[in-house]
Design an enzyme around this catalytic site. Structure first.
Site, PDB file in Angstrom:
ATOM      1  N   ASP A 213       0.823  -1.205   0.000  1.00  0.00           N
ATOM      2  CA  ASP A 213       0.000   0.000   0.000  1.00  0.00           C
ATOM      3  C   ASP A 213       0.867   1.269   0.000  1.00  0.00           C
ATOM      4  O   ASP A 213       1.844   1.352   0.753  1.00  0.00           O
ATOM      5  CB  ASP A 213      -0.862  -0.037   1.274  1.00  0.00           C
ATOM      6  CG  ASP A 213      -1.946   1.023   1.296  1.00  0.00           C
ATOM      7  OD1 ASP A 213      -2.856   0.936   0.466  1.00  0.00           O
ATOM      8  OD2 ASP A 213      -1.881   1.918   2.156  1.00  0.00           O
ATOM      9  N   GLU A 275       1.759  -0.643  -4.985  1.00  0.00           N
ATOM     10  CA  GLU A 275       0.727   0.347  -5.273  1.00  0.00           C
ATOM     11  C   GLU A 275       1.441   1.691  -5.247  1.00  0.00           C
ATOM     12  O   GLU A 275       1.618   2.304  -4.203  1.00  0.00           O
ATOM     13  CB  GLU A 275      -0.397   0.346  -4.227  1.00  0.00           C
ATOM     14  CG  GLU A 275      -1.537   1.265  -4.663  1.00  0.00           C
ATOM     15  CD  GLU A 275      -2.124   2.173  -3.596  1.00  0.00           C
ATOM     16  OE1 GLU A 275      -3.188   2.747  -3.838  1.00  0.00           O
ATOM     17  OE2 GLU A 275      -1.525   2.322  -2.512  1.00  0.00           O
TER      18      GLU A 275
HETATM   19  C1  GLC Z   1      -4.183   3.033  -0.643  1.00  0.00           C
HETATM   20  C2  GLC Z   1      -5.415   2.171  -0.531  1.00  0.00           C
HETATM   21  C3  GLC Z   1      -6.553   3.031  -0.099  1.00  0.00           C
HETATM   22  C4  GLC Z   1      -6.224   3.611   1.262  1.00  0.00           C
HETATM   23  C5  GLC Z   1      -4.900   4.367   1.229  1.00  0.00           C
HETATM   24  C6  GLC Z   1      -4.387   4.631   2.605  1.00  0.00           C
HETATM   25  O1  GLC Z   1      -4.289   3.965  -1.655  1.00  0.00           O
HETATM   26  O2  GLC Z   1      -5.651   1.509  -1.736  1.00  0.00           O
HETATM   27  O3  GLC Z   1      -7.753   2.322  -0.048  1.00  0.00           O
HETATM   28  O4  GLC Z   1      -7.237   4.470   1.674  1.00  0.00           O
HETATM   29  O5  GLC Z   1      -3.897   3.630   0.578  1.00  0.00           O
HETATM   30  O6  GLC Z   1      -3.932   3.447   3.200  1.00  0.00           O
END
Ligand code: GLC
Length: 552
Positions: A213, A275
């Protein structure tokens, strides 16, 4: 050894993840075994045969750790357990075992940028006070101005408002997201050790990898320089060309090299997936260099408008940048943070909504959106590399745009006073069987977000075995993708067919045509149709339709 041609079978030794199709399960909305209205691990385990039957290779689970659920589990209070609302560590073991039995790998979500404010570390930091080693695991600073009443710098939270919250003792802590998600300080060796240990905890339990994340956010620029711009997850330069000091800093790469060494000590090709909202593709590709992560989500593709030139540009730029580092590209159209592509593509090209849609906003053209979404999916699943499918897209689920304010739970809705509609509309629980309360999501009628009445006809049961249904389109596409090894191909644009608003490429002997023009494109001579996203009209591919052809 002879030259390897595009149609040669790839040696069995090619790692599984290079062309995998990975299905994102959003646990709170997938399947609810205990009937409390929130999905759980036992529910997922029971529905795994659906995923095996769909033809995906792996499942990625959004977070199921103990959490106050202020950001739907992306606020983790304990990285080594399961939240009782989702089940237990035993349930997690049962899920993993069943998935492996069915030939599915399991990827779990890791949230290293921030913890929950309920995490033991943050509680200890609050108790220990300013200057303590407990506080040094987070980013605490004194404020500016008289009495330090102004936040330490101008940074904004991605969810709206300041990125700083002040404590009763006068100190401030940084949170790039909600105030219940304090950012960790990754220059602290304890933080690094802790997360390597957390990786081992789950690797020992047999997980096949981690989706990381906010992978581009862990390291902040030295001295936390000002950034006086609206905040967005996507890393990008400001109008004046400056780069944001909280995203994509050089220091993150050393962290992932360390993690790669941890994973490589295990058998079975375990993977790290970034991500990272990073652009341009050359910057993104730096996350998947040989000694770092395996895959990185390609959000440029997800955000590309429905225009042939733009799609082609993003595909080319992505493939080129990944080629340089020897990593496969990954393709994604939907996830739990964006407007579902069946609705996003129902807006005029270039005016697709980035975040949620509310009842009073312009509404998508549902029919157009679904038609384009099916075409986009068929185009995407033929591209070389890995692909991601977000739960429900195989049913053609639209974004739920009509959720009333009182049921919306995304913190970005509250933090912006509703100006940002938030992400709840793509998180509504899945319809499994249409004629039961909650459409079979759980044993009772409970569902943490209301499901629209028209979802009865979109349920898994309603679409199973129905020729032309979106579910059967996905099943056929995934089966053909596997049969032809499409994810392992090399893309070659077909110069004769590509042009104007038509895109056509060849890969592993399959010809892929995507028609974005109003005029039908005649099926090329000497080919036979393998699959199309909509009906061909007089042997031609009509507008907003994709088709796969094989030599006749
Ligand atoms: C990422 C996740 C999202 C979350 C954010 C903070 O972007 O995909 O859902 O709110 O991180 O952890």
């Amino acid at each position: 050894m002879g030259a390897v041609s595009d149609t040669d079978p790839t040696p069995a030794a090619a790692p599984w993840w290079r062309d995998a199709v990975i299905y994102q399960v959003y646990p709170r909305s997938f399947a609810d075994a205990d009937g409390d209205g929130l999905g759980d691990l036992a529910g997922i385990t029971a529905r795994l045969p659906h995923l095996a039957g769909l033809g995906v290779d792996a499942v990625w689970l959004s977070p199921v750790y103990p959490s106050p659920q202020r950001d739907a589990g992306y606020d983790v209070a304990d990285y080594r357990d399961v939240d009782p609302v989702f089940g237990t560590l035993e349930d997690f073991a049962a899920l993993t075992a069943r998935a492996h039995e069915l030939g599915l790998r399991v990827i779990t979500d890791l949230v290293p940028n921030h913890t929950s404010s309920e995490h033991a570390w943050f509680r200890q930091a609050l108790a220990a006070g300013p200057g303590s080693p407990e506080r040094a695991r987070y980013v605490f600073r004194e404020g500016r101005g008289e009495d330090g009443a102004q936040p330490p710098n101008s940074w904004r939270s991605v969810f709206g408002g300041s990125a700083w919250t002040r404590l009763p003792d006068g100190w401030w802590y940084l949170h790039l997201f909600d105030s219940s998600q304090p950012d960790l300080d990754w220059s602290n060796p304890q933080v690094r050790e802790e997360f390597e240990d957390v990786l081992r905890f789950w690797l020992d339990r047999g997980v096949d990898g981690f989706r990381v994340d906010v992978a581009h956010g862990l390291v902040k620029a030295e001295g936390l320089p000002e950034w006086d711009h609206e905040q967005a997850l996507l890393d990008g330069a400001s109008a004046s060309g400056e780069r944001p000091p909280m995203w994509d800093q050089e220091g993150v790469h050393e962290i992932y090299r360390g993690w790669r060494r941890v994973l490589d000590a295990y058998d079975g090709e375990r993977v790290l997936v970034a991500e990272a909202w990073v652009t341009p593709p050359e910057r993104l590709a730096r996350y998947v260099r040989g000694d770092e992560m395996h895959q990185a989500f390609n959000f440029d593709f997800l955000r590309a408008p429905w225009l042939a030139g733009e799609l082609r540009r993003v595909v080319d730029a992505t493939l080129e940048a990944h080629e340089v580092v020897g990593a496969p590209a990954t393709w994604v159209l939907s996830n739990h943070d964006v407007v579902r592509h069946a609705s996003r593509l129902g807006y005029p090209a270039g005016s697709e909504p980035a975040s949620g849609v509310g009842p009073d906003d312009p509404q998508p053209d549902a029919e157009l959106g679904l038609r384009r979404a099916r075409a986009a999916t068929l185009f995407t699943l033929a591209l070389p590399g890995g692909a991601y499918v977000y739960q429900g897209e195989e049913l053609g689920l639209p974004e739920v745009t009509t959720l009333p304010a009182e049921v919306r739970q995304d913190p970005s809705f509250a933090r912006t006073g509703g100006a940002d509609r938030g992400r709840d509309g793509c998180r509504v629980p899945i319809p499994w069987e249409g004629d039961r309360p909650s459409y079979g999501f759980g044993p009772g009628g409970a569902s943490w977000l209301p499901q629209p009445p028209e979802w009865a006809r979109l349920s898994v049961a309603a679409q199973t075995g129905v020729p032309g249904s979106t579910l059967e389109l996905y099943r056929s596409a995934l089966a053909l993708r596997r049969e032809h090894g499409l994810g392992r191909g090399t893309l070659a644009w077909d110069g004769g067919l590509t042009g104007g608003d038509v895109l056509a490429f060849r890969t592993r002997g399959v010809l892929v045509v995507l028609n974005l023009s109003p005029e039908p494109v005649p099926a090329p001579a000497g080919t036979r149709l393998l699959l199309a996203s909509g009906e061909l009209v007089g042997a031609a591919v009509p507008t907003d339709t994709a088709a796969w052809f094989a030599p006749a």
